[in-house]
Motif scaffolding. Sequence first.
Motif, PDB file in Angstrom:
ATOM      1  N   THR A 125      38.059  90.750  69.505  1.00  0.00           N
ATOM      2  CA  THR A 125      36.635  90.536  69.755  1.00  0.00           C
ATOM      3  C   THR A 125      35.868  91.142  68.591  1.00  0.00           C
ATOM      4  OG1 THR A 125      37.007  90.757  72.143  1.00  0.00           O
ATOM      5  CG2 THR A 125      34.737  90.933  71.370  1.00  0.00           C
ATOM      6  N   LEU A 126      35.103  90.325  67.888  1.00  0.00           N
ATOM      7  CA  LEU A 126      34.409  90.752  66.673  1.00  0.00           C
ATOM      8  C   LEU A 126      35.395  91.387  65.685  1.00  0.00           C
ATOM      9  CD1 LEU A 126      31.049  92.200  68.092  1.00  0.00           C
ATOM     10  CD2 LEU A 126      31.442  89.988  66.998  1.00  0.00           C
ATOM     11  N   GLY A 127      36.546  90.737  65.533  1.00  0.00           N
ATOM     12  CA  GLY A 127      37.502  91.131  64.506  1.00  0.00           C
ATOM     13  C   GLY A 127      38.419  92.284  64.851  1.00  0.00           C
ATOM     14  N   SER A 128      38.393  92.761  66.106  1.00  0.00           N
ATOM     15  CA  SER A 128      39.207  93.919  66.467  1.00  0.00           C
ATOM     16  C   SER A 128      39.562  93.862  67.948  1.00  0.00           C
ATOM     17  CB  SER A 128      38.453  95.217  66.170  1.00  0.00           C
ATOM     18  OG  SER A 128      39.127  96.336  66.692  1.00  0.00           O
ATOM     19  N   VAL A 129      40.719  94.455  68.304  1.00  0.00           N
ATOM     20  CA  VAL A 129      41.099  94.573  69.711  1.00  0.00           C
ATOM     21  C   VAL A 129      40.774  95.959  70.259  1.00  0.00           C
ATOM     22  CG1 VAL A 129      42.949  92.888  69.403  1.00  0.00           C
ATOM     23  CG2 VAL A 129      43.478  95.329  69.260  1.00  0.00           C
ATOM     24  N   ALA A 130      40.196  96.841  69.429  1.00  0.00           N
ATOM     25  CA  ALA A 130      39.924  98.223  69.844  1.00  0.00           C
ATOM     26  C   ALA A 130      39.124  98.259  71.144  1.00  0.00           C
ATOM     27  CB  ALA A 130      39.170  98.964  68.743  1.00  0.00           C
ATOM     28  N   THR A 131      39.613  99.038  72.103  1.00  0.00           N
ATOM     29  CA  THR A 131      38.977  99.126  73.420  1.00  0.00           C
ATOM     30  C   THR A 131      37.921 100.216  73.433  1.00  0.00           C
ATOM     31  OG1 THR A 131      41.095  98.510  74.406  1.00  0.00           O
ATOM     32  CG2 THR A 131      39.391  99.332  75.890  1.00  0.00           C
ATOM     33  N   VAL A 132      36.675  99.844  73.757  1.00  0.00           N
ATOM     34  CA  VAL A 132      35.594 100.820  73.971  1.00  0.00           C
ATOM     35  C   VAL A 132      35.063 100.564  75.380  1.00  0.00           C
ATOM     36  CG1 VAL A 132      33.398 101.745  73.158  1.00  0.00           C
ATOM     37  CG2 VAL A 132      35.028 100.780  71.518  1.00  0.00           C
ATOM     38  N   VAL A 133      35.488 101.414  76.316  1.00  0.00           N
ATOM     39  CA  VAL A 133      35.154 101.210  77.723  1.00  0.00           C
ATOM     40  C   VAL A 133      33.644 101.243  77.933  1.00  0.00           C
ATOM     41  CG1 VAL A 133      35.419 102.142  80.057  1.00  0.00           C
ATOM     42  CG2 VAL A 133      37.364 102.164  78.471  1.00  0.00           C
ATOM     43  N   ARG A 134      32.979 102.189  77.279  1.00  0.00           N
ATOM     44  CA  ARG A 134      31.526 102.360  77.464  1.00  0.00           C
ATOM     45  C   ARG A 134      30.754 101.116  77.050  1.00  0.00           C
ATOM     46  NH1 ARG A 134      27.963 104.294  73.691  1.00  0.00           N
ATOM     47  NH2 ARG A 134      29.713 104.923  72.377  1.00  0.00           N
ATOM     48  N   GLU A 135      31.213 100.440  76.019  1.00  0.00           N
ATOM     49  CA  GLU A 135      30.515  99.249  75.519  1.00  0.00           C
ATOM     50  C   GLU A 135      31.092  97.952  76.074  1.00  0.00           C
ATOM     51  OE1 GLU A 135      30.536  99.683  71.259  1.00  0.00           O
ATOM     52  OE2 GLU A 135      28.920 101.160  71.312  1.00  0.00           O
ATOM     53  N   LYS A 136      32.120  98.060  76.915  1.00  0.00           N
ATOM     54  CA  LYS A 136      32.739  96.908  77.571  1.00  0.00           C
ATOM     55  C   LYS A 136      33.173  95.852  76.566  1.00  0.00           C
ATOM     56  CE  LYS A 136      30.205  97.639  81.893  1.00  0.00           C
ATOM     57  NZ  LYS A 136      29.302  97.050  82.916  1.00  0.00           N
ATOM     58  N   ILE A 137      33.956  96.323  75.576  1.00  0.00           N
ATOM     59  CA  ILE A 137      34.419  95.409  74.537  1.00  0.00           C
ATOM     60  C   ILE A 137      35.842  95.770  74.133  1.00  0.00           C
ATOM     61  CG2 ILE A 137      33.505  96.790  72.603  1.00  0.00           C
ATOM     62  CD1 ILE A 137      32.753  94.128  71.240  1.00  0.00           C
ATOM     63  N   GLY A 138      36.633  94.747  73.803  1.00  0.00           N
ATOM     64  CA  GLY A 138      37.986  94.955  73.312  1.00  0.00           C
ATOM     65  C   GLY A 138      39.020  95.042  74.416  1.00  0.00           C
ATOM     66  N   GLY A 139      40.267  95.316  74.020  1.00  0.00           N
ATOM     67  CA  GLY A 139      41.362  95.434  74.970  1.00  0.00           C
ATOM     68  C   GLY A 139      41.957  94.098  75.370  1.00  0.00           C
ATOM     69  N   LEU A 140      42.794  94.115  76.397  1.00  0.00           N
ATOM     70  CA  LEU A 140      43.479  92.893  76.838  1.00  0.00           C
ATOM     71  C   LEU A 140      42.511  91.813  77.288  1.00  0.00           C
ATOM     72  CD1 LEU A 140      46.545  94.093  78.984  1.00  0.00           C
ATOM     73  CD2 LEU A 140      46.556  93.081  76.702  1.00  0.00           C
ATOM     74  N   THR A 141      41.453  92.209  77.988  1.00  0.00           N
ATOM     75  CA  THR A 141      40.517  91.237  78.554  1.00  0.00           C
ATOM     76  C   THR A 141      39.354  90.914  77.625  1.00  0.00           C
ATOM     77  OG1 THR A 141      39.178  92.967  79.599  1.00  0.00           O
ATOM     78  CG2 THR A 141      41.053  92.108  80.869  1.00  0.00           C
ATOM     79  N   GLY A 142      39.159  91.746  76.591  1.00  0.00           N
ATOM     80  CA  GLY A 142      37.988  91.604  75.735  1.00  0.00           C
ATOM     81  C   GLY A 142      36.765  92.283  76.305  1.00  0.00           C
ATOM     82  N   ASN A 143      36.886  92.826  77.536  1.00  0.00           N
ATOM     83  CA  ASN A 143      35.743  93.427  78.232  1.00  0.00           C
ATOM     84  C   ASN A 143      35.813  94.945  78.290  1.00  0.00           C
ATOM     85  OD1 ASN A 143      34.557  90.889  78.862  1.00  0.00           O
ATOM     86  ND2 ASN A 143      36.004  90.656  80.560  1.00  0.00           N
ATOM     87  N   GLY A 144      36.678  95.555  77.469  1.00  0.00           N
ATOM     88  CA  GLY A 144      36.750  97.000  77.405  1.00  0.00           C
ATOM     89  C   GLY A 144      37.467  97.656  78.575  1.00  0.00           C
ATOM     90  N   ASP A 145      38.311  96.903  79.269  1.00  0.00           N
ATOM     91  CA  ASP A 145      39.013  97.463  80.427  1.00  0.00           C
ATOM     92  C   ASP A 145      40.215  98.291  79.986  1.00  0.00           C
ATOM     93  OD1 ASP A 145      37.330  96.134  82.292  1.00  0.00           O
ATOM     94  OD2 ASP A 145      38.484  94.285  81.988  1.00  0.00           O
ATOM     95  N   LYS A 146      40.430  99.431  80.645  1.00  0.00           N
ATOM     96  CA  LYS A 146      41.669 100.172  80.438  1.00  0.00           C
ATOM     97  C   LYS A 146      42.806  99.411  81.119  1.00  0.00           C
ATOM     98  CE  LYS A 146      41.007 103.240  84.432  1.00  0.00           C
ATOM     99  NZ  LYS A 146      40.876 104.653  84.874  1.00  0.00           N
ATOM    100  N   LEU A 147      44.050  99.769  80.800  1.00  0.00           N
ATOM    101  CA  LEU A 147      45.182  99.079  81.398  1.00  0.00           C
ATOM    102  C   LEU A 147      45.201  99.273  82.908  1.00  0.00           C
ATOM    103  CD1 LEU A 147      48.187  99.621  78.946  1.00  0.00           C
ATOM    104  CD2 LEU A 147      46.460  97.814  78.979  1.00  0.00           C
ATOM    105  N   GLN A 148      45.545  98.204  83.613  1.00  0.00           N
ATOM    106  CA  GLN A 148      45.619  98.212  85.067  1.00  0.00           C
ATOM    107  C   GLN A 148      47.017  97.813  85.525  1.00  0.00           C
ATOM    108  OE1 GLN A 148      42.969  99.140  86.838  1.00  0.00           O
ATOM    109  NE2 GLN A 148      41.481  99.163  85.157  1.00  0.00           N
ATOM    110  N   LYS A 149      47.379  98.208  86.729  1.00  0.00           N
ATOM    111  CA  LYS A 149      48.641  97.781  87.312  1.00  0.00           C
ATOM    112  C   LYS A 149      48.705  96.257  87.333  1.00  0.00           C
ATOM    113  CE  LYS A 149      51.522  98.208  91.452  1.00  0.00           C
ATOM    114  NZ  LYS A 149      51.648  98.814  92.818  1.00  0.00           N
ATOM    115  N   GLY A 150      49.834  95.715  86.870  1.00  0.00           N
ATOM    116  CA  GLY A 150      49.995  94.264  86.834  1.00  0.00           C
ATOM    117  C   GLY A 150      49.638  93.624  85.504  1.00  0.00           C
TER     118      GLY A 150
END
Length: 307
Positions: A125-150
Motif C-alpha cells: 500500500t503506497l509502495g510498502s507493506v509496513a503495518t501502522v496500526v494507528r494509521e490503519k495502513i499496511g500489513g496482510l489486509t492493507g488496513n493496518g491489522d495485526k496478525l489474527q488467528k486464521g
Amino acid sequence: MAFNVIKPGLLALVQDLGRHGHQSIGLTTGGPMDEVAFRWGNALLDNDCNCPEIEITFGMLTLEAQADTSIAITGADLAATLNDKSITPWQTYAIKKGDVLAFQQPIWGLRAYLAVKGGFHCEPTLGSVATVVREKIGGLTGNGDKLQKGDVLAYQAYHDHEKRSVPRLAIPNYGNREIPVILGYQYQSFSSLERANFFSSDYKVSSNSDRMGYRLEGQEIHSNLKGIISEGIAYGAIQIPKDGQPIVLLQDRQTIGGYPKIGCVTRIGGSILAQQKPGDVIQFTPITVDQAEQERHLQMARLTQWR
C-alpha cells in the motif's frame, strides 16, 4: 504454501523497511523497530534487504507451515521452539510441511524478527507493506491489522536449505543500555544544569511505550522555550513535554510536533532502545554526527561483507 497463524500472540506485524515519501500528507514511515535485526534476517537468507518479515513483540505467536522453506530468526530471544524443540535466534532453520513454530515470552530483548526465504507475499500500500496500526495502513489486509488467528502468511516453497548464523561480533548487545544521542539544534535552549541532569540520569522505560514512542520516567528536565511552532519530526527525536519526562519518537511517530527536542537517538541506538521492556533502565550518551555516521557505516559494512 504458507504459514497458518494458530495463535496470533500479543502483537505480530508484517514489516518492511518502511513507507517513505508520504510524511507531507501525514503518513509516518512504519518499518521495523530494530532495523539491525531486520536487515540481518534477510541477509541470512540472501533476500532483498526490503523483503517483508514478521515483527513479533513479546512472543506468544504460533505458526504451522504448509510447505517446505528456510527461515531466519533474529532480534530478541523469545524462547522459540520448532516442533517443541528449543531454537535460538540469529541463525537459519529448515522448515518442513507440518512443522509448528512457536514463540513464548522473552528470555532477553522484546522483539524478534521472522524472515522466510524470498520474503512473505503481501500487497503493498503506497509502495510498502509496513503495518501502522494507528494509521490503519499496511500489513496482510492493507488496513493496518495485526496478525489474527486464521491468517495465512504466503511464501514461495523452497527446498535447498543452507544453515547460516550471524557472526558473534555483529550481534547487538541488548544489555548495553547506553543510548547514543546526537545533539539537536534546540539543545542550546536547555541550561547547562538541565543538560548535565539529562546525560547523568537513569531513565526507566514506561509501560506507556509503544511503536510510536518510548516514554521515559526519571529526572525531569526543562527547556527555556515555552513552546515552539509545530515542525517535522525526525526518527529518534527526543521530545521534552511540559512534565519534563523525555519521549523518544520511533517508527510510528507523528509527522509533526511542537515540543522542544534536546537531541535525536541514532538508528543503532533506536534498535537497542526498541529491545528494552517496560521497567528496564537506560542512560543517554552524547555523540557527534561523525561518530554516528561511522557507527552506521560499520554496521552496514558488516552486512555487505557478510553477504
